[in-house]
Enzyme design. Structure first.
Site, PDB file in Angstrom:
ATOM      1  N   GLY A  23       9.600-121.586  15.396  1.00  0.00           N
ATOM      2  CA  GLY A  23       9.806-122.679  16.323  1.00  0.00           C
ATOM      3  C   GLY A  23      10.981-123.512  15.848  1.00  0.00           C
ATOM      4  N   PRO A  46       4.689-118.716  12.406  1.00  0.00           N
ATOM      5  CG  PRO A  46       5.189-116.583  11.576  1.00  0.00           C
ATOM      6  CD  PRO A  46       5.147-117.383  12.847  1.00  0.00           C
ATOM      7  CD  GLU A  47       7.105-120.161   7.530  1.00  0.00           C
ATOM      8  OE1 GLU A  47       6.547-119.968   6.441  1.00  0.00           O
ATOM      9  OE2 GLU A  47       7.504-119.235   8.265  1.00  0.00           O
ATOM     10  CB  SER A  48       7.816-125.103  13.762  1.00  0.00           C
ATOM     11  OG  SER A  48       7.058-124.213  14.573  1.00  0.00           O
ATOM     12  CG  HIS A  77      11.487-117.058   9.664  1.00  0.00           C
ATOM     13  ND1 HIS A  77      10.465-117.606   8.921  1.00  0.00           N
ATOM     14  CD2 HIS A  77      11.133-117.238  10.962  1.00  0.00           C
ATOM     15  CE1 HIS A  77       9.540-118.084   9.732  1.00  0.00           C
ATOM     16  NE2 HIS A  77       9.916-117.871  10.973  1.00  0.00           N
TER      17      HIS A  77
END
Length: 301
Positions: A23, A46-48, A77
């Site tokens: 995100g 998974p991550e923002s 990422h």
């Protein structure tokens, strides 16, 4: 009603529905930490990454990273995804210079690889790599990550590696063994929390055709059972390979790392290790694809 622009960017791939989804919220100046955490939980990726103004004289943006459950200091990422978005949707491509992010671990510059006016990939320079010993039982680690003891590759030591977050590096003999891994996530979560480990990172030099290294990554301690394609962990792994003497000193090494295949989200990382000075320098690059663009509607607080 507050409208917040939000993007879903698949990193380390040129295709939608592959690589690692991040995100990206490019206008996060007015968001509170609680709102950022809630948005990351709502996106459930998974991550923002949340971008805001930086007061650092050398930085273009302050960036903060959240998993669905907690803030983390660095995410590779999501940095790639944010850079790709800024270049392709926010006009940075025309500036023709790197983007510099202020993170919790320091400044991360990201270079844009442009050919014939088109963005090919973005490459981040991570902070200086480090490795340290960890007192763990190899047989227990093998059991927790869901492989056999004989699947471990004795040519490589099991250590902690970092270019911004601690990763437990687990050497495995074959990519087939990595693909067969079925981790005991609750036990692995306890181990990782005990040693303040961000992820447990399996790697094999026996890689599929077209790759030099093949990896897989589990991160239950930060709310991610499996992280599909990990820029931070593979950067740390590359630093480990240099610092432990598996990459010859005095040379520049280029590694192509594959990850995500085991869970149907294949991704490719292009890593350059400058091992020509006292301390190796790690550059991790890849492409990305903006898969979803939209707006969140928040109530005014």
């Amino acid at each position: 009603m507050k409208l917040v622009n939000v993007y879903h960017v698949d990193a380390f791939t040129q295709n939608p529905f592959a690589g690692n989804p991040a995100g990206v919220v490019p206008d996060a100046n007015t968001l509170t930490v609680q709102q950022m955490q809630r948005i990351a939980n709502e996106l459930n990726l998974p991550e923002s990454a949340f971008l805001m103004s930086s007061e650092h004289p050398e930085a273009d943006f302050r960036i903060r990273y959240f998993t669905p459950t907690t803030e983390i200091d660095f995410c590779g990422h999501a940095t790639v995804g944010s850079s790709w978005l800024l270049a392709t949707e926010r006009g940075w491509l025309e500036k023709g210079r790197p983007i510099v992010f202020e993170t919790n671990v320091g400044l991360i510059p990201v270079a844009l690889d442009i050919e014939a006016g088109q963005l090919q990939k973005v490459t981040m320079t991570q902070i200086a790599p480090s490795v340290q010993e960890i007192d763990v039982n190899r047989e227990e680690v093998a059991r927790m990550v869901g492989i056999r003891l004989e699947d471990l590759d004795d040519r490589y030591p099991m250590k902690l590696a970092s270019t911004g977050g601690l990763h437990l590096v687990v050497p495995v003999r074959t990519c087939e063994a990595i693909d067969r891994a079925v981790p005991l996530l609750s036990e692995l979560e306890r181990l990782n929390k005990q040693h303040r480990i961000t992820t447990t990172h399996l790697f094999a030099s026996d890689a599929p055709e077209g790759y030099d290294v093949y990896t897989r990554d589990f991160a239950p301690a930060i709310g991610i059972p499996e992280d599909p394609v990990t820029g931070a962990a593979n950067g740390a792994l590359s630093g480990y390979l240099a610092l432990e003497g598996f990459l010859e000193k005095g040379k520049v090494h280029h590694l192509v790392i594959g990850q995500g295949h085991a869970i149907g989200r294949p991704g490719t990382l292009y890593v350059t290790v400058e091992h020509t000075r006292e301390h190796p320098v790690i550059h991790v690059g890849g492409a990305a694809h903006v898969t979803i663009a939209g707006q969140l509607r928040l109530k005014e607080e």
